[in-house]
Design a protein around this motif. Structure first.
Motif, PDB file in Angstrom:
ATOM      1  N   ILE A 153      24.405 -53.583  -6.745  1.00  0.00           N
ATOM      2  CA  ILE A 153      23.840 -52.418  -6.056  1.00  0.00           C
ATOM      3  C   ILE A 153      24.684 -51.180  -6.328  1.00  0.00           C
ATOM      4  O   ILE A 153      24.155 -50.089  -6.581  1.00  0.00           O
ATOM      5  CB  ILE A 153      23.715 -52.706  -4.552  1.00  0.00           C
ATOM      6  N   ASN A 154      25.996 -51.340  -6.326  1.00  0.00           N
ATOM      7  CA  ASN A 154      26.884 -50.203  -6.599  1.00  0.00           C
ATOM      8  C   ASN A 154      26.703 -49.659  -8.011  1.00  0.00           C
ATOM      9  O   ASN A 154      26.942 -48.474  -8.261  1.00  0.00           O
ATOM     10  CB  ASN A 154      28.346 -50.594  -6.379  1.00  0.00           C
TER      11      ASN A 154
ATOM     12  N   LEU B 260      25.621 -55.200 -16.564  1.00  0.00           N
ATOM     13  CA  LEU B 260      24.981 -53.957 -16.155  1.00  0.00           C
ATOM     14  C   LEU B 260      25.418 -52.786 -17.024  1.00  0.00           C
ATOM     15  O   LEU B 260      24.634 -51.866 -17.276  1.00  0.00           O
ATOM     16  CB  LEU B 260      25.271 -53.680 -14.677  1.00  0.00           C
ATOM     17  N   SER B 261      26.649 -52.815 -17.490  1.00  0.00           N
ATOM     18  CA  SER B 261      27.130 -51.744 -18.360  1.00  0.00           C
ATOM     19  C   SER B 261      26.457 -51.819 -19.735  1.00  0.00           C
ATOM     20  O   SER B 261      26.096 -50.788 -20.312  1.00  0.00           O
ATOM     21  CB  SER B 261      28.653 -51.837 -18.523  1.00  0.00           C
TER      22      SER B 261
ATOM     23  N   THR C  35      28.388 -60.560  -6.042  1.00  0.00           N
ATOM     24  CA  THR C  35      27.364 -60.237  -7.042  1.00  0.00           C
ATOM     25  C   THR C  35      26.437 -59.134  -6.562  1.00  0.00           C
ATOM     26  O   THR C  35      26.219 -58.130  -7.251  1.00  0.00           O
ATOM     27  CB  THR C  35      26.533 -61.486  -7.396  1.00  0.00           C
ATOM     28  N   ARG C  36      25.869 -59.282  -5.389  1.00  0.00           N
ATOM     29  CA  ARG C  36      24.897 -58.297  -4.887  1.00  0.00           C
ATOM     30  C   ARG C  36      25.547 -56.939  -4.666  1.00  0.00           C
ATOM     31  O   ARG C  36      24.997 -55.905  -5.053  1.00  0.00           O
ATOM     32  CB  ARG C  36      24.280 -58.797  -3.579  1.00  0.00           C
TER      33      ARG C  36
ATOM     34  N   LEU D 291      13.006 -57.748  -1.190  1.00  0.00           N
ATOM     35  CA  LEU D 291      13.679 -56.610  -1.806  1.00  0.00           C
ATOM     36  C   LEU D 291      14.870 -56.165  -0.965  1.00  0.00           C
ATOM     37  O   LEU D 291      14.726 -55.844   0.208  1.00  0.00           O
ATOM     38  CB  LEU D 291      12.702 -55.445  -1.975  1.00  0.00           C
ATOM     39  N   LEU D 292      16.062 -56.136  -1.587  1.00  0.00           N
ATOM     40  CA  LEU D 292      17.274 -55.684  -0.912  1.00  0.00           C
ATOM     41  C   LEU D 292      17.651 -54.258  -1.309  1.00  0.00           C
ATOM     42  O   LEU D 292      18.181 -53.500  -0.498  1.00  0.00           O
ATOM     43  CB  LEU D 292      18.438 -56.630  -1.229  1.00  0.00           C
ATOM     44  N   PHE D 293      17.398 -53.892  -2.566  1.00  0.00           N
ATOM     45  CA  PHE D 293      17.719 -52.546  -3.048  1.00  0.00           C
ATOM     46  C   PHE D 293      16.860 -52.257  -4.266  1.00  0.00           C
ATOM     47  O   PHE D 293      16.738 -53.098  -5.151  1.00  0.00           O
ATOM     48  CB  PHE D 293      19.203 -52.442  -3.426  1.00  0.00           C
ATOM     49  N   ASP D 294      16.255 -51.056  -4.304  1.00  0.00           N
ATOM     50  CA  ASP D 294      15.331 -50.717  -5.378  1.00  0.00           C
ATOM     51  C   ASP D 294      15.801 -49.466  -6.111  1.00  0.00           C
ATOM     52  O   ASP D 294      15.964 -48.409  -5.510  1.00  0.00           O
ATOM     53  CB  ASP D 294      13.929 -50.471  -4.799  1.00  0.00           C
ATOM     54  N   ASN D 295      16.017 -49.595  -7.416  1.00  0.00           N
ATOM     55  CA  ASN D 295      16.412 -48.449  -8.235  1.00  0.00           C
ATOM     56  C   ASN D 295      15.608 -48.398  -9.528  1.00  0.00           C
ATOM     57  O   ASN D 295      16.060 -47.868 -10.536  1.00  0.00           O
ATOM     58  CB  ASN D 295      17.918 -48.506  -8.546  1.00  0.00           C
TER      59      ASN D 295
END
Length: 199
Positions: free
Chosen positions: A69-70, A45-46, A64-65, A18-22
């Protein structure tokens, strides 16, 4: 850092870091296998913003990452042999928060209406979501050609129901046969072009 490992058949020592969790924990998780998708990640994503988007990244060397994340996506790094379907089964059965997952490639398209229907049936009854997959070929300036795959492929699952079949390369996502499932069928389009605007 959260990491999980999985062993199945001939695939050993694969993992997800896991690098970022939302994730919200209460929405359908749209799980996408990605690698160097900088050119289309913003559009993806949009378009799918109303779902929890989870990227299983195979070691992208572009932005990509960072872009994902942003924009608020959850990002995992795939480790071990990069066979995306096996990593999806690992995620589905062991790491999903909402326990409702739909698997896609970054160059595939499913309408929002169909995904909403998939989420409803996965949430309310023991269901599997199958797709009629149409392949769209774009070659230079020629009109696109298409062909439909048969049979329908399983792409939407509740946690615990997914199985990876290493002997079936192009249709490796299967389901456990311990109970009776209702099969829901929706449309999926595989777009063989580098980038596409979704609308």
């Amino acid at each position: 850092v959260s990491q999980s490992r999985y062993e199945n058949g001939n695939l050993n020592n694969i993992g997800l870091e896991l690098l970022f969790d939302n994730r919200s924990g209460n929405r359908l998780e749209l799980v996408l296998q990605v690698f160097n998708e900088e050119s289309r990640i913003d559009s993806l994503l949009s378009y799918y913003y109303e779902f929890d988007i989870v990227l299983l990244d195979g070691g992208s060397t572009d932005r990509t990452r960072e872009l994902a994340i942003n924009k608020g996506a959850t990002v995992f790094n795939r480790t071990g042999p990069h066979v995306g379907e096996s990593h999806f089964v690992l995620y589905l059965n062991g790491l999903s928060k909402s326990r409702l997952c739909f698997y896609m490639m970054a160059d595939e398209f499913v309408s929002l209406e169909d995904l909403r229907s998939a989420e409803y049936f996965l949430r309310t009854e023991d269901s599997l979501v199958c797709v009629n997959k149409t392949e769209w070929m774009y070659c230079n300036r020629e009109p696109p050609s298409s062909r439909r795959s048969k049979p329908a492929l399983v792409r939407g699952f509740r946690s615990g129901s997914g199985v990876y079949d290493s002997s079936s390369f192009h249709n490796s996502l299967k389901y456990s046969h311990g109970k009776h499932y209702r099969h829901i069928v929706i449309e999926l389009h595989h777009l063989h072009i580098k980038s596409v605007a979704l609308s």
